[in-house]
Design an enzyme around this catalytic site. Structure first.
Site, PDB file in Angstrom:
ATOM      1  N   GLY A 291       0.817  -1.208   0.000  1.00  0.00           N
ATOM      2  CA  GLY A 291       0.000   0.000   0.000  1.00  0.00           C
ATOM      3  C   GLY A 291       0.847   1.252   0.000  1.00  0.00           C
ATOM      4  O   GLY A 291       2.076   1.209   0.127  1.00  0.00           O
TER       5      GLY A 291
ATOM      6  N   GLU B 238      -0.695  -9.058  -5.288  1.00  0.00           N
ATOM      7  CA  GLU B 238       0.496  -9.678  -5.882  1.00  0.00           C
ATOM      8  C   GLU B 238       1.328  -8.693  -6.714  1.00  0.00           C
ATOM      9  O   GLU B 238       2.545  -8.566  -6.514  1.00  0.00           O
ATOM     10  CB  GLU B 238       0.068 -10.845  -6.777  1.00  0.00           C
ATOM     11  CG  GLU B 238       1.227 -11.483  -7.530  1.00  0.00           C
ATOM     12  CD  GLU B 238       0.780 -12.296  -8.737  1.00  0.00           C
ATOM     13  OE1 GLU B 238       1.630 -13.002  -9.298  1.00  0.00           O
ATOM     14  OE2 GLU B 238      -0.399 -12.192  -9.109  1.00  0.00           O
TER      15      GLU B 238
ATOM     16  N   ALA C  66       0.278  -2.051   8.879  1.00  0.00           N
ATOM     17  CA  ALA C  66      -0.372  -1.022   8.050  1.00  0.00           C
ATOM     18  C   ALA C  66      -1.506  -1.595   7.210  1.00  0.00           C
ATOM     19  O   ALA C  66      -2.178  -0.846   6.496  1.00  0.00           O
ATOM     20  CB  ALA C  66       0.663  -0.361   7.135  1.00  0.00           C
TER      21      ALA C  66
ATOM     22  N   LYS D 219      -9.670   1.066   4.286  1.00  0.00           N
ATOM     23  CA  LYS D 219      -9.707   2.464   4.719  1.00  0.00           C
ATOM     24  C   LYS D 219     -10.727   3.337   3.997  1.00  0.00           C
ATOM     25  O   LYS D 219     -10.914   4.490   4.361  1.00  0.00           O
ATOM     26  CB  LYS D 219      -8.319   3.082   4.545  1.00  0.00           C
ATOM     27  CG  LYS D 219      -7.853   3.149   3.112  1.00  0.00           C
ATOM     28  CD  LYS D 219      -6.486   3.820   3.026  1.00  0.00           C
ATOM     29  CE  LYS D 219      -6.049   3.988   1.588  1.00  0.00           C
ATOM     30  NZ  LYS D 219      -4.743   4.675   1.496  1.00  0.00           N
TER      31      LYS D 219
ATOM     32  N   LYS E  39      -9.742   9.136  11.754  1.00  0.00           N
ATOM     33  CA  LYS E  39     -11.154   8.767  11.648  1.00  0.00           C
ATOM     34  C   LYS E  39     -11.594   7.861  12.795  1.00  0.00           C
ATOM     35  O   LYS E  39     -12.792   7.593  12.971  1.00  0.00           O
ATOM     36  CB  LYS E  39     -11.420   8.098  10.300  1.00  0.00           C
ATOM     37  CG  LYS E  39     -11.292   9.061   9.125  1.00  0.00           C
ATOM     38  CD  LYS E  39     -11.511   8.376   7.795  1.00  0.00           C
ATOM     39  CE  LYS E  39     -11.512   9.402   6.665  1.00  0.00           C
ATOM     40  NZ  LYS E  39     -10.258  10.158   6.547  1.00  0.00           N
TER      41      LYS E  39
ATOM     42  N   ASN F 226      -5.293  12.519   6.706  1.00  0.00           N
ATOM     43  CA  ASN F 226      -5.211  12.189   5.286  1.00  0.00           C
ATOM     44  C   ASN F 226      -3.789  12.365   4.771  1.00  0.00           C
ATOM     45  O   ASN F 226      -3.078  13.286   5.178  1.00  0.00           O
ATOM     46  CB  ASN F 226      -6.149  13.097   4.492  1.00  0.00           C
ATOM     47  CG  ASN F 226      -7.598  12.853   4.860  1.00  0.00           C
ATOM     48  OD1 ASN F 226      -8.259  11.985   4.326  1.00  0.00           O
ATOM     49  ND2 ASN F 226      -8.103  13.641   5.808  1.00  0.00           N
ATOM     50  N   VAL F 227      -3.401  11.491   3.875  1.00  0.00           N
ATOM     51  CA  VAL F 227      -2.052  11.512   3.319  1.00  0.00           C
ATOM     52  C   VAL F 227      -2.134  11.851   1.840  1.00  0.00           C
ATOM     53  O   VAL F 227      -2.823  11.182   1.071  1.00  0.00           O
ATOM     54  CB  VAL F 227      -1.351  10.149   3.528  1.00  0.00           C
ATOM     55  CG1 VAL F 227       0.046  10.188   2.935  1.00  0.00           C
ATOM     56  CG2 VAL F 227      -1.297   9.801   5.004  1.00  0.00           C
TER      57      VAL F 227
ATOM     58  N   VAL G  65      -7.959  12.517  -2.130  1.00  0.00           N
ATOM     59  CA  VAL G  65      -8.620  13.406  -3.086  1.00  0.00           C
ATOM     60  C   VAL G  65      -7.671  13.924  -4.160  1.00  0.00           C
ATOM     61  O   VAL G  65      -8.110  14.257  -5.265  1.00  0.00           O
ATOM     62  CB  VAL G  65      -9.273  14.611  -2.371  1.00  0.00           C
ATOM     63  CG1 VAL G  65     -10.393  14.161  -1.470  1.00  0.00           C
ATOM     64  CG2 VAL G  65      -8.251  15.419  -1.601  1.00  0.00           C
TER      65      VAL G  65
END
Length: 668
Positions: free
Chosen positions: A321, A346, A393, A397, A439, A483-484, A491
């Site tokens: 991710g 994968e 992690a 989400k 959140k 938010n990242v 966004v």
């Protein structure tokens, strides 16, 4: 056939005389070959000696004795050719001649002059007449050097004007913001760029000094009224920010002013980070949204992180991710012994693995395609590799998606965390780090509530073993941030795609605000929290100032060169299920304490005993398995009393769950 024969002749000549590179075509003239440069230099020296001879002859002076004229010319030419070869004056590309080439020519010519003086002295010692008149030799040297240098300047200018010059209409009128060494280096890089993208019209000194001076024969402008007025008056279409002394606030104001009036803005990293002018010009890029939201650099305790990670075995779940992969990239810089990459996806896992292997760092990379919901799969990994540190992690989400699939949120975010945490303790992992989200604070969605339950389990598990004075118990640490930028589902990638498609940009509410971090910033703080944590903490990060999503959308539209609500429409579609207008980092009853790191705080939150939390979670997983959604959500609201649904079908369950009929029948 004839052309082929000619080419073979050229090849044979080049092999016989490597210095004479005949492979030169006027049809594709990009440089003067070395053999031609040497020939021109030779000719210049020959013409100079003849000119000097006749010049002095007109003054009734004999530069070289007539009887030795042939020997003298041959000697002068031979010495010159030797020093041309010694200093390699012919090897530079004339169109890119520089100060170094001028120095080489100087040494070659005055070395020739020195040799002539030595030979004149030897001739005098032998009682013979000097071969060269000393004054004539000096005049000859100065004349030769001047012509050699001058013709290089002419060739350089000819190439600049005749080749690779696009029409002026294709270039952007640009002003460089800055007047220091960094700005000059940027200007030089742009002036030598082929083909040119910018037509430089001047510099701006932020201190409004030196306005009467010039740099690189370009004016230094003074801002009298406003930046946009100056750009309009000077017909400037773009601003290149090259002043590294600007603060974040000053840079932000400059960009805002430019975007408001349709002026393009460009920036680049520090010039000292690049090796040559071509590399500098290639890295001049449009200002991006990350540049506007990026905060001051994070100062890490590298030695402490190194002591925790060096030569250790590290397991990262959700490694493929956006967050997990960046954690991996940062971890490998601290030279762990082994890194285990665990994910279900994968293709991205394979890409990450190849990326890490390509770094040629002596680290063993283990790829594991596994589901965090499968305890047996996970146990085989822990048993085989015995990780020292675990970064968890892996999670679902996406808020709207989890509103539709609450059971899956429980299986991955809650059961998955429980499995990893339990195995971490069982196999004596030193540190377990849960990557959570803002959140989870006063959650309004299934996803947020599931992450809060995961936090509660991890925290209660730590305190259980801490109270029992258990030896070698794992330090369970939670990190929580907002938010990242650029992460999957954020966004920024969505807005970028919508702008590329011509709009509209969709926002859920004009007043919605969010905290943002860059991916590297978030992961750096995760590593720092990992090393400073003693277990049981919930670390929260300084997210800076919140950003209105509509303002973010407008900035991105302007950065792309469009006008908001003209070329690109901004459309409000309403809040999605479970979505808040604003996020929080602390719940209503929590407090925070500072740490030695200015960007990291610890949230002090009430946590139930492990036995209570664990029982609730086991019941929750059982309900999720059966598939009774309302019963499942009600149970979540019982575990997390502050969980109140927003814009969701589950709002009907937001009564006192202890009085709700569904709660009374939970055991039935």
């Amino acid at each position: 056939m004839k052309k082929s024969t000619n080419n073979s002749i050229f090849i044979k000549i080049n092999k016989a005389f490597p210095i004479i590179n005949i492979g030169f075509s006027f049809e594709n003239l990009n440089y003067l070959p070395r053999w031609l440069v040497l020939f021109i230099d030779f000719t210049v020296v020959l013409v100079s000696i003849i000119t000097t001879y006749f010049l002095l002859l007109g003054l009734k002076l004999e530069y070289i004795p007539k009887m030795d004229l042939g020997y003298g010319i041959a000697f002068w030419l031979g010495v010159n050719v030797f020093f041309f070869w010694f200093f390699r004056t012919y090897s530079g590309i004339i169109r890119h001649s520089s100060f170094i080439d001028a120095i080489k020519l100087f040494f070659s010519q005055f070395s020739t002059f020195a040799v002539v003086l030595v030979f004149n002295f030897i001739f005098l010692l032998l009682g013979k007449q000097k071969l060269f008149l000393t004054t004539g030799a000096f005049i000859n040297t100065v004349l030769s050097y001047s012509v050699l240098f001058f013709y290089r300047i002419i060739v350089k200018q000819l190439f600049d004007h005749l080749f690779n010059e696009p029409p002026a209409t294709n270039r952007i009128n640009a002003v460089i913001y800055g007047s220091d060494a960094n700005a000059i280096a940027v200007a030089n890089a742009l002036l030598s760029e082929k083909p040119k993208r910018f037509k430089l019209i001047g510099f701006i000194d932020k201190n409004n000094q030196n306005s009467t001076k010039r740099l690189l024969n370009l004016p230094i402008f003074k801002i009298k009224k406003s930046l946009q007025n100056l750009m309009k008056y000077k017909n400037g279409e773009a601003l290149i920010i090259a002043d590294n002394s600007l603060t974040k606030e000053e840079r932000f104001i400059i960009v805002e002013q430019c975007l408001e009036f349709g002026i393009k803005v460009f920036s680049l990293p520090l010039v000292t980070d690049w090796e040559d002018q071509k590399e500098i010009s290639q890295n001049i890029k449009n200002i991006e949204i990350n540049d506007l939201l990026e905060r001051d650099p994070i100062i890490l305790d590298s030695q402490k992180i190194l002591s925790k990670i060096h030569n250790k075995t590290i397991l990262v779940t959700g490694a493929a991710g956006s967050i997990g992969s960046e954690i991996v990239r940062q971890i490998v810089t601290f030279n762990p012994k082994k890194i285990i990459l665990l994910d279900q996806a994968e293709t991205p896992l394979n890409s990450l693995s190849l990326e890490i292997i390509g770094l040629n760092i002596p680290i063993e990379v283990i790829n594991k395609i596994a589901d965090v919901r499968s305890y047996d799969e996970l146990e085989s990994i822990f048993k085989s590799h015995k990780p020292n540190i675990v970064f968890h992690a892996a999670a679902y989400k996406h808020v709207p998606m989890m509103e539709e699939n609450p059971s899956q949120a429980i299986f991955t975010n809650v059961l998955g965390t429980k499995n990893i945490a339990d195995l971490s303790y069982k196999y004596h992992v030193d540190r377990f780090v849960l990557v959570s989200t803002d959140k989870a604070v006063n959650p309004s969605s299934i996803m947020g509530a599931s992450k809060r339950i995961a936090e509660m389990y991890v925290q209660s598990k730590h305190f259980k073993y801490q109270k029992s004075n258990s030896k070698n118990f794992t330090k369970f640490i939670t990190t929580r941030f907002g938010n990242v930028l650029g992460s999957n589902g954020s966004v920024v990638p969505l807005f970028t795609k919508q702008i590329q498609e011509g709009g509209p940009i969709t926002i859920t509410h004009p007043d919605i605000i969010r905290y943002f971090m860059t991916i590297p910033e978030a992961c750096q703080l995760v590593l720092e929290a990992c090393t400073m944590g003693e277990g049981g903490e919930i670390f929260i990060f300084d997210m800076g100032k919140p950003v209105r999503i509509i303002d973010l959308a407008k900035k991105m539209i302007r950065l792309a060169g469009f006008t908001p609500n003209k070329e690109i429409e901004i459309k409000t579609i309403g809040l999605r299920p479970g979505e808040k207008l604003y996020e929080e980092l602390l719940n209503n009853s929590a407090k925070n304490i500072t740490t030695h790191h200015e960007k990291i705080m610890i949230a002090i939150e009430v946590c139930d005993e492990y036995q209570i939390v664990n029982q609730h979670i086991e019941e929750l997983i059982e309900i999720a398995t059966i598939g009774s959604i309302n019963k499942l959500v009600s149970k979540m609201k019982l575990i997390v009393p502050e969980y109140k649904s927003l814009n969701s079908v589950y709002q009907i369950l937001d009564i006192d769950v202890k009085e709700a009929p569904i709660y009374k029948n939970l055991d039935n």
